[in-house]
Scaffold this motif. Sequence first.
Motif, PDB file in Angstrom:
ATOM      1  N   VAL A  96    -134.973  -4.458   1.306  1.00 16.57           N
ATOM      2  CA  VAL A  96    -135.045  -3.046   1.656  1.00 16.57           C
ATOM      3  C   VAL A  96    -133.705  -2.418   1.285  1.00 16.57           C
ATOM      4  N   GLN A  97    -133.754  -1.166   0.882  1.00 18.95           N
ATOM      5  CA  GLN A  97    -132.535  -0.485   0.439  1.00 18.95           C
ATOM      6  C   GLN A  97    -132.421   0.878   1.087  1.00 18.95           C
ATOM      7  N   LEU A  98    -131.201   1.190   1.538  1.00 25.11           N
ATOM      8  CA  LEU A  98    -130.889   2.501   2.081  1.00 25.11           C
ATOM      9  C   LEU A  98    -130.511   3.409   0.917  1.00 25.11           C
ATOM     10  N   LEU A  99    -131.115   4.589   0.876  1.00 25.87           N
ATOM     11  CA  LEU A  99    -130.884   5.531  -0.218  1.00 25.87           C
ATOM     12  C   LEU A  99    -130.530   6.902   0.334  1.00 25.87           C
ATOM     13  N   LYS A 100    -129.755   7.638  -0.430  1.00 26.37           N
ATOM     14  CA  LYS A 100    -129.416   9.021  -0.083  1.00 26.37           C
ATOM     15  C   LYS A 100    -130.016   9.916  -1.153  1.00 26.37           C
ATOM     16  N   GLN A 101    -130.768  10.928  -0.697  1.00 28.66           N
ATOM     17  CA  GLN A 101    -131.333  11.917  -1.609  1.00 28.66           C
ATOM     18  C   GLN A 101    -131.052  13.286  -1.016  1.00 28.66           C
ATOM     19  N   GLY A 102    -130.141  14.004  -1.632  1.00 27.56           N
ATOM     20  CA  GLY A 102    -129.704  15.274  -1.069  1.00 27.56           C
ATOM     21  C   GLY A 102    -128.998  15.007   0.250  1.00 27.56           C
ATOM     22  N   ASP A 103    -129.459  15.639   1.318  1.00 23.11           N
ATOM     23  CA  ASP A 103    -128.884  15.420   2.645  1.00 23.11           C
ATOM     24  C   ASP A 103    -129.664  14.390   3.446  1.00 23.11           C
ATOM     25  N   SER A 104    -130.747  13.841   2.885  1.00 25.46           N
ATOM     26  CA  SER A 104    -131.607  12.906   3.607  1.00 25.46           C
ATOM     27  C   SER A 104    -131.258  11.462   3.291  1.00 25.46           C
ATOM     28  N   CYS A 105    -131.539  10.593   4.268  1.00 24.26           N
ATOM     29  CA  CYS A 105    -131.406   9.153   4.081  1.00 24.26           C
ATOM     30  C   CYS A 105    -132.801   8.558   4.118  1.00 24.26           C
ATOM     31  N   LEU A 106    -133.072   7.683   3.168  1.00 21.50           N
ATOM     32  CA  LEU A 106    -134.378   7.033   3.046  1.00 21.50           C
ATOM     33  C   LEU A 106    -134.202   5.530   3.125  1.00 21.50           C
ATOM     34  N   LEU A 107    -135.240   4.857   3.561  1.00 15.15           N
ATOM     35  CA  LEU A 107    -135.263   3.406   3.520  1.00 15.15           C
ATOM     36  C   LEU A 107    -136.428   3.030   2.623  1.00 15.15           C
ATOM     37  N   GLN A 108    -136.164   2.225   1.587  1.00  9.25           N
ATOM     38  CA  GLN A 108    -137.184   1.883   0.606  1.00  9.25           C
ATOM     39  C   GLN A 108    -137.408   0.377   0.560  1.00  9.25           C
ATOM     40  N   HIS A 109    -138.693  -0.012   0.548  1.00 12.96           N
ATOM     41  CA  HIS A 109    -139.059  -1.411   0.311  1.00 12.96           C
ATOM     42  C   HIS A 109    -138.971  -1.616  -1.193  1.00 12.96           C
ATOM     43  N   VAL A 110    -138.068  -2.460  -1.631  1.00 14.39           N
ATOM     44  CA  VAL A 110    -137.767  -2.588  -3.052  1.00 14.39           C
ATOM     45  C   VAL A 110    -138.992  -3.057  -3.843  1.00 14.39           C
ATOM     46  N   GLN A 111    -139.715  -4.049  -3.328  1.00 18.40           N
ATOM     47  CA  GLN A 111    -140.841  -4.608  -4.075  1.00 18.40           C
ATOM     48  C   GLN A 111    -141.988  -3.614  -4.258  1.00 18.40           C
ATOM     49  N   SER A 112    -142.314  -2.824  -3.250  1.00 15.60           N
ATOM     50  CA  SER A 112    -143.459  -1.915  -3.347  1.00 15.60           C
ATOM     51  C   SER A 112    -143.064  -0.500  -3.759  1.00 15.60           C
ATOM     52  N   GLY A 113    -141.793  -0.133  -3.526  1.00 12.96           N
ATOM     53  CA  GLY A 113    -141.348   1.223  -3.816  1.00 12.96           C
ATOM     54  C   GLY A 113    -141.655   2.212  -2.699  1.00 12.96           C
ATOM     55  N   LYS A 114    -142.351   1.761  -1.635  1.00 10.56           N
ATOM     56  CA  LYS A 114    -142.644   2.646  -0.500  1.00 10.56           C
ATOM     57  C   LYS A 114    -141.341   3.012   0.195  1.00 10.56           C
ATOM     58  N   ALA A 115    -141.254   4.266   0.659  1.00 11.80           N
ATOM     59  CA  ALA A 115    -140.032   4.732   1.312  1.00 11.80           C
ATOM     60  C   ALA A 115    -140.376   5.536   2.558  1.00 11.80           C
ATOM     61  N   ILE A 116    -139.439   5.515   3.509  1.00 17.12           N
ATOM     62  CA  ILE A 116    -139.546   6.277   4.754  1.00 17.12           C
ATOM     63  C   ILE A 116    -138.281   7.109   4.899  1.00 17.12           C
ATOM     64  N   THR A 117    -138.439   8.381   5.247  1.00 18.46           N
ATOM     65  CA  THR A 117    -137.292   9.239   5.529  1.00 18.46           C
ATOM     66  C   THR A 117    -136.835   8.971   6.956  1.00 18.46           C
ATOM     67  N   LEU A 118    -135.532   8.775   7.138  1.00 19.61           N
ATOM     68  CA  LEU A 118    -134.956   8.463   8.446  1.00 19.61           C
ATOM     69  C   LEU A 118    -134.418   9.734   9.087  1.00 19.61           C
ATOM     70  N   SER A 119    -134.599   9.879  10.397  1.00 18.96           N
ATOM     71  CA  SER A 119    -134.156  11.106  11.064  1.00 18.96           C
ATOM     72  C   SER A 119    -132.809  10.946  11.772  1.00 18.96           C
ATOM     73  N   GLN A 120    -132.532   9.778  12.341  1.00 14.82           N
ATOM     74  CA  GLN A 120    -131.289   9.562  13.088  1.00 14.82           C
ATOM     75  C   GLN A 120    -130.138   9.066  12.208  1.00 14.82           C
ATOM     76  N   VAL A 121    -130.482   8.419  11.117  1.00 11.20           N
ATOM     77  CA  VAL A 121    -129.490   7.763  10.254  1.00 11.20           C
ATOM     78  C   VAL A 121    -128.771   8.772   9.374  1.00 11.20           C
ATOM     79  N   ARG A 122    -127.463   8.631   9.285  1.00  6.26           N
ATOM     80  CA  ARG A 122    -126.632   9.388   8.348  1.00  6.26           C
ATOM     81  C   ARG A 122    -126.046   8.375   7.379  1.00  6.26           C
ATOM     82  N   CYS A 123    -125.956   8.759   6.119  1.00 10.10           N
ATOM     83  CA  CYS A 123    -125.476   7.807   5.117  1.00 10.10           C
ATOM     84  C   CYS A 123    -124.609   8.512   4.083  1.00 10.10           C
TER      85      CYS A 123
END
Length: 129
Positions: A96-123
Amino acid sequence: MRKPLIGLIGMVIITGCVATASEEPSLPQAATLTNPSVETHAELQQAIANLLGASRVVISDNAFTQYSQEVIERAPHKDANGLLIMGRSTDIPDAVQLLKQGDSCLLQHVQSGKAITLSQVRCKLEDAQ
């Protein structure tokens, strides 16, 4: 009379192109956690569990603080006494990889490419190694 009109139309077209280009979303980039806390840790664990279709996931307290990727392995099988059951596991660990897109932080499952936007996490963008 035609020259000023043509110039004005050209400026409007150029301005429109610049405005459109700057509004395009940025590509997600590797990031690290900037606000580790009990809340962010819980959100990360829940997001990973959701991405992997697991009921529960355990990660270390310092997950994503130094590197953008974490490898998640399945817990080893144990018998009723809590002893490890011998055998070979052929399961490939998930990444799994933590990603930053604009002001948002996402968590992505590397193998499937599925991602979730995180609300509490700052990165922040991951430091170049």
